[in-house]
Design an enzyme around this catalytic site. Structure first.
Site, mmCIF file in Angstrom:
data_model
loop_
_atom_site.group_PDB
_atom_site.id
_atom_site.type_symbol
_atom_site.label_atom_id
_atom_site.label_comp_id
_atom_site.label_asym_id
_atom_site.label_seq_id
_atom_site.Cartn_x
_atom_site.Cartn_y
_atom_site.Cartn_z
ATOM 1 N N HIS A 1 3.258 26.231 30.824
ATOM 2 C CA HIS A 1 4.512 26.487 30.101
ATOM 3 C C HIS A 1 5.763 26.181 30.907
ATOM 4 O O HIS A 1 6.865 26.507 30.463
ATOM 5 C CB HIS A 1 4.599 27.943 29.643
ATOM 6 C CG HIS A 1 3.625 28.303 28.572
ATOM 7 N ND1 HIS A 1 3.918 28.221 27.235
ATOM 8 C CD2 HIS A 1 2.353 28.729 28.651
ATOM 9 C CE1 HIS A 1 2.869 28.601 26.526
ATOM 10 N NE2 HIS A 1 1.893 28.919 27.367
ATOM 11 N N LYS B 1 18.869 33.553 24.472
ATOM 12 C CA LYS B 1 17.645 33.298 25.236
ATOM 13 C C LYS B 1 17.783 33.997 26.572
ATOM 14 O O LYS B 1 18.858 34.505 26.897
ATOM 15 C CB LYS B 1 17.416 31.797 25.428
ATOM 16 C CG LYS B 1 18.657 30.979 25.794
ATOM 17 C CD LYS B 1 18.362 29.476 25.791
ATOM 18 C CE LYS B 1 18.585 28.807 24.461
ATOM 19 N NZ LYS B 1 17.472 28.035 23.986
ATOM 20 N N ARG B 2 16.718 34.038 27.362
ATOM 21 C CA ARG B 2 16.835 34.611 28.692
ATOM 22 C C ARG B 2 17.950 33.912 29.452
ATOM 23 O O ARG B 2 18.188 32.717 29.269
ATOM 24 C CB ARG B 2 15.509 34.443 29.451
ATOM 25 C CG ARG B 2 14.487 35.471 29.089
ATOM 26 C CD ARG B 2 14.950 36.879 29.339
ATOM 27 N NE ARG B 2 14.897 37.199 30.745
ATOM 28 C CZ ARG B 2 14.026 38.051 31.286
ATOM 29 N NH1 ARG B 2 13.160 38.678 30.535
ATOM 30 N NH2 ARG B 2 14.055 38.299 32.573
ATOM 31 N N LYS C 1 18.885 27.115 31.825
ATOM 32 C CA LYS C 1 19.227 27.130 30.396
ATOM 33 C C LYS C 1 20.726 26.932 30.175
ATOM 34 O O LYS C 1 21.178 26.711 29.062
ATOM 35 C CB LYS C 1 18.776 28.439 29.751
ATOM 36 C CG LYS C 1 17.257 28.611 29.749
ATOM 37 C CD LYS C 1 16.851 29.886 29.043
ATOM 38 C CE LYS C 1 15.370 30.199 29.136
ATOM 39 N NZ LYS C 1 14.555 29.470 28.150
ATOM 40 N N LYS D 1 13.509 27.976 15.285
ATOM 41 C CA LYS D 1 13.849 29.060 14.352
ATOM 42 C C LYS D 1 15.213 28.809 13.707
ATOM 43 O O LYS D 1 15.387 29.006 12.499
ATOM 44 C CB LYS D 1 13.842 30.405 15.095
ATOM 45 C CG LYS D 1 12.443 30.774 15.586
ATOM 46 C CD LYS D 1 12.421 31.903 16.604
ATOM 47 C CE LYS D 1 11.058 31.912 17.297
ATOM 48 N NZ LYS D 1 11.024 32.720 18.520
HETATM 49 C C1 NBG Z 1 8.364 29.123 28.490
HETATM 50 C C2 NBG Z 1 9.228 27.869 28.444
HETATM 51 C C3 NBG Z 1 9.771 27.624 27.062
HETATM 52 C C4 NBG Z 1 8.628 27.596 26.073
HETATM 53 C C5 NBG Z 1 7.805 28.874 26.200
HETATM 54 C C6 NBG Z 1 6.606 28.872 25.302
HETATM 55 C C7 NBG Z 1 7.532 30.327 30.454
HETATM 56 C C8 NBG Z 1 6.840 30.239 31.764
HETATM 57 N N1 NBG Z 1 7.739 29.197 29.793
HETATM 58 O O1 NBG Z 1 10.464 26.409 27.029
HETATM 59 O O2 NBG Z 1 10.277 27.978 29.361
HETATM 60 O O3 NBG Z 1 9.104 27.459 24.772
HETATM 61 O O4 NBG Z 1 7.330 29.018 27.522
HETATM 62 O O5 NBG Z 1 5.822 27.759 25.527
HETATM 63 O O6 NBG Z 1 7.888 31.404 30.048
#
Ligand code: NBG
Length: 876
Positions: A412, A609-610, A615, A724
């Site tokens: 991820h 988002k976080r 980001k 979304k």
């Molecule tokens: C996150 C990514 C996102 C992605 C999500 C689900 C982690 C390690 N990765 O871009 O930063 O959408 O995983 O796949 O949290």
């Protein structure tokens, strides 16, 4: 706590089978003619006593009242909203349990191949509304609750989010559970039942993020789970592992704790199939350390029982930081303990269920697929090896075949700081047997044999590929272990999967071949992210397509049928009116929670988002300040032409992430100054909404005109909130990154606002920043001006922000100076486009209509078909 070894078991490690009864495990016996035998008592009496799902209003109200009287011991006289919610939730839970029980029985009878989704995070949000939708009982409950004198919306608000996750990765897991059940796939989730989920975020008067624990279970019984105190396994830590001559090892001593199961019912949409999410809670094995207890050393006795309970007490709030860099040594050990505790309990459970089928272990991969959600469950690989070798007495090579045909790994992130590594000394101490197995894997696979043969003399490659990274201390590279110990590796969007293949796992691709490495682009569940969060839009879609939502919510490509209606002025009017009402709903929420008034006649621009440098919330707030400075310089006549805009931010920063917290502080203080300025406040306001959660997202997303997904190219693996927003008709402003690219392909590039450098340029730009830096003033004067204003104290003491501003002035790893001008350019294009309201609505409709691909149903079916080889098993 040292365990007492039964001498009979020495040399023959056996796992005690504690799991005796089961509601779900045993199938009926049959007589000689093959007819099922009734197990006990009078079949007729049993059947008369059984109930089925309540589907009419009067049985719903009866059931609710019944729970008020008995489960809550209350009456109509003393029932508040919370009590009414609890009673209604218990009533829904009864229905879920019926379907869940039937589903599990059905799966056990059919014994299909099953898939298990191992995720350290499941960000489920609220359940009540989702359960009602999936059961098809929304109307009945609404009517029933009204008849009992309550308002459904008020009851829905009573539920606390289950926030057992940090962000996208955990929410993806939740969407995939919903889709698995909806597509009638035999999939179970396995996770941890944290006592405390992600922290609650407060904002201090200075704009500082403060963290408070989230005791989400404190309100009493959680109606959405079923404690299974009889489903428990022992999990060992520490101790010694002694190799035996036959290849097995004896791992003994150390600490043993109990993993106890809590089952969360996961209903499919408009189907009886109700899957299971099994969450483990840690408990001391004997309540107390009996030796200490008997010796009168109560403190020690309590301490050891606390240490067992601590394992599942809290979710680690770090997002994209591997445990090493940000937590203490003790914290690291606890985090690794969590990972092992959860994988060990899950595998014990999976192996038990497999053994009940009565097949030989060589057929394990025909019945079991295990999906690793990122590297957190990588210990499943050595743990399954341990079970097969030490407990089932299977030779090493056969065991490795079984493991590598059973396990699948999803990556991820390619951010280097997020790739997990564990110090070898810690692993040796905590999991001595697993470290032996990892060394065995190293010697058989990694170093001396295969790689060496294929690339003789290529020492750099060997070092790069090794499972063990040299250094002080040495570290185990979990992504490498996950990569070699499995059948297929995938990334989560096309670009990301390419990057996985060409960067972090390049050597493995060259060694093992392309075919093991593939892509499954993420998806989101349209049940929660359209029907539940935007009921009016959902109703309009059903009416327009002349298709019941039970159909299109499970076949999202049908949204394409909306395309011709973009040309229908009446339809556009309805579409726009719904967006407007969603804006008002958000404004109402802001007013009631924060006491602030929002201008609902403005364009709504959202980034949620976080908080993370990659980001680039910083880019957004710097852009806002730039806009503010520009507005201030305009004449009154010029301002009249400006498109009014409201900018929303929400998101949490990891508690130890200083720069991310400073960004929040800058947003909050910039908002304070900008929102108070009478010259501009009709044209620009900014809100930081604290304590971002799934439920808050459900209010924000339907209201957006645009949303921002502006990561440095190549850093956001996929992103899922982008999907979304677009599904709800909000347009996307973004970089050419992650799933943004595929969204643009699907909805048409003229319906998104792209800007910024592309991925291949990033490395070179970083190199330039490092070795040939150009001052911001020269490179990007507009940005330099913004930075100067902040330093100069426009938003409070400028000195506070220096560390944040310096990340941009020096080095600028995330390329703010490179992308700022084109970002501002993209926002100008947004303003231009928004002037033509009719055309804008057409874009919005076309965007929603083309989002079918991003349903998590499509994604889960790809996993099921291409990876796991499992098929739907419909419960009738
Ligand atoms: C996150 C990514 C996102 C992605 C999500 C689900 C982690 C390690 N990765 O871009 O930063 O959408 O995983 O796949 O949290």
């Amino acid at each position: 706590m040292t365990s007492v070894i039964d001498p009979k078991t020495i040399g023959k490690p056996v796992r005690p089978r504690r799991h005796v009864r089961t509601l779900t495990g045993y199938t009926p016996e049959t007589d000689e003619t093959g007819k099922e035998k009734w197990p006990r008592g009078d079949e007729k009496v049993w059947k008369e006593g059984s109930r089925s799902v309540n589907t009419d209003v009067s049985s719903v109200t009866k059931s609710i009242v019944n729970h008020v009287q008995t489960s809550l011991a209350r009456q109509a006289y003393n029932l508040d909203n919370l009590g009414a919610y609890q009673a209604a939730a218990l009533s829904v839970r009864d229905d879920l349990i019926l379907n869940w029980n039937e589903t599990q029985m059905h799966y056990t009878r059919k014994a299909p191949k099953r898939a298990y989704y191992l995720s350290l995070e499941f960000l489920m949000g609220r359940t009540f509304d989702n359960a009602l939708l999936n059961l098809g009982l929304k109307d009945q409950y609404r009517e029933g609750v009204t008849k009992l004198g309550f308002n459904m919306e008020d009851l829905l608000e009573q539920e606390r989010d289950a926030a057992l996750g940090n962000g996208g990765l955990g929410r993806l897991a939740a969407c995939y559970l919903d889709s698995s059940a909806s597509q009638e796939l035999p999939v179970w989730g396995y996770g941890l039942r944290y006592q405390y989920g992600i922290f609650q975020q407060l904002i201090s008067p200075e704009g500082q993020q403060l963290e408070q624990p989230d005791p989400w279970l404190a309100g009493g019984e959680n109606p959405w789970e079923l404690p299974r105190l009889d489903v428990s396994y022992e999990v060992r830590f520490y101790g010694t592992a002694e190799r035996l001559p036959d290849g097995r090892a004896l791992w003994q001593g150390g600490q043993e704790v109990l993993a106890v199961a809590y089952d969360v019912m996961v209903p499919g949409c408009y189907t009886k199939n109700t899957n299971n999410l099994r969450l483990w809670e840690s408990k001391p094995k004997r309540g107390f350390d009996l030796n200490s207890f008997n010796a009168g050393d109560y403190e020690h006795a309590v301490e050891s029982s606390n240490s067992a309970a601590a394992i599942t007490s809290v979710l680690y709030p770090n997002d994209h930081t591997c445990a090493q860099s940000s937590i203490s040594t003790l914290g690291k050990e606890l985090r690794l303990k969590q990972q092992y505790f959860w994988t060990a309990a899950s595998l014990a459970d999976i192996v038990r269920r497999f053994k009940n089928i009565g097949k030989p272990f060589s057929e394990f991969p025909d019945y079991v697929a295990i999906q690793l959600n990122d590297t957190h469950p990588t210990l499943a690989i050595p743990e399954l090896m341990r079970i097969l070798i030490d407990e089932e007495e299977i030779p090493w090579g056969k065991a490795w075949d079984i493991v590598t045909n059973t396990v699948f790994y999803t990556n991820h992130t390619v951010l280097p700081e997020a790739l997990e590594k564990w110090p070898v000394p810690l692993m040796e101490h905590l999991l001595p047997r697993h470290m032996q197995i990892i060394y065995d894997i190293v010697s058989r696979y990694d170093q001396t044999s295969a790689v060496e043969k294929k690339f003789p003399g290529d020492r750099d490659r060997l070092a790069r590929m090794s499972l063990i990274e040299e250094g002080f201390p040495k570290q185990v590279r979990m992504a490498h272990l996950a990569c070699i110990g499995n059948r297929k590796v995938n990334g989560v969007a096309e670009l990301h999967s390419d990057l996985v293949r060409t960067t972090i796992l390049k050597d493995f691709v060259e060694f093992e071949g392309q075919s093991k490495f593939s892509n499954v682009t993420n998806g989101i569940t349209p049940r929660r992210w359209l029907d539940q969060c935007n009921p009016e839009l959902s109703a309009l879609i059903s009416k327009t397509l002349k298709v019941d939502k039970s159909v299109w919510l499970k076949d999202l490509d049908r949204l394409k049928g909306l395309l011709p209606y973009a040309e229908d002025a009446e339809f556009r009017k309805e579409w726009a009116a719904i967006k407007q009402r969603n804006k008002e709903r958000l404004a109402h929420h802001v007013e009631t929670t924060l006491g602030l008034t929002v201008n609902t006649n403005a364009m709504f621009d959202v980034q949620i988002k976080r908080l993370h440098e990659y980001k680039r919330q910083t880019l957004n707030i710097l852009g806002v300040i730039h806009r503010y400075l520009t507005l201030k310089q305009m004449s009154a006549a010029e301002r009249k032409k400006v498109n009014p805009r409201v900018v929303f931010f929400a998101g949490k920063a990891a508690p130890g992430y200083y720069i991310a917290k400073l960004t929040i502080r800058l947003i909050v203080n910039a908002a304070r100054i900008i929102n108070a300025d009478p010259d501009t406040r009709n044209l620009l306001t900014v809100y930081f909404l604290p304590d971002y959660s799934v439920s808050l997202a459900e209010v924000l997303i339907p209201s957006s005109d645009i949303s921002q997904h502006i990561s440095t190219a190549g850093t956001e693996a996929s992103g899922t909130s982008n999907m979304k927003f677009c599904l709800n008709g909000g347009l996307l402003v973004g970089t050419v990154d992650g799933a943004n690219i595929e969204i643009a392909e699907a909805v048409g590039e003229n319906n998104v606002f792209f800007f910024g450098h592309l991925t291949p340029a990033v490395e070179d730009l970083r190199y330039q920043h490092m070795y040939h830096p150009v001052p911001v003033e020269e490179k990007c004067p507009a940005l330099a001006k913004v930075l100067d204003k902040i330093s100069g104290g426009m938003f409070g003491d400028g000195g506070v922000y220096e560390p944040l501003l310096n990340t941009i002035r020096q080095n600028d790893y995330y390329l703010i100076t490179e992308d700022f001008d084109s970002y501002i350019g993209a926002l100008e294009m947004v303003d231009q486009a928004y002037l033509d309201k009719e055309e804008w609505i057409k874009k919005s409709i076309r965007t929603t209509a083309n989002m079918g691909k991003f349903s998590s149903d499509r994604a889960i079916l790809e996993y099921a078909e291409s990876f796991w080889s499992i098929e739907p098993v419909k419960v009738t």
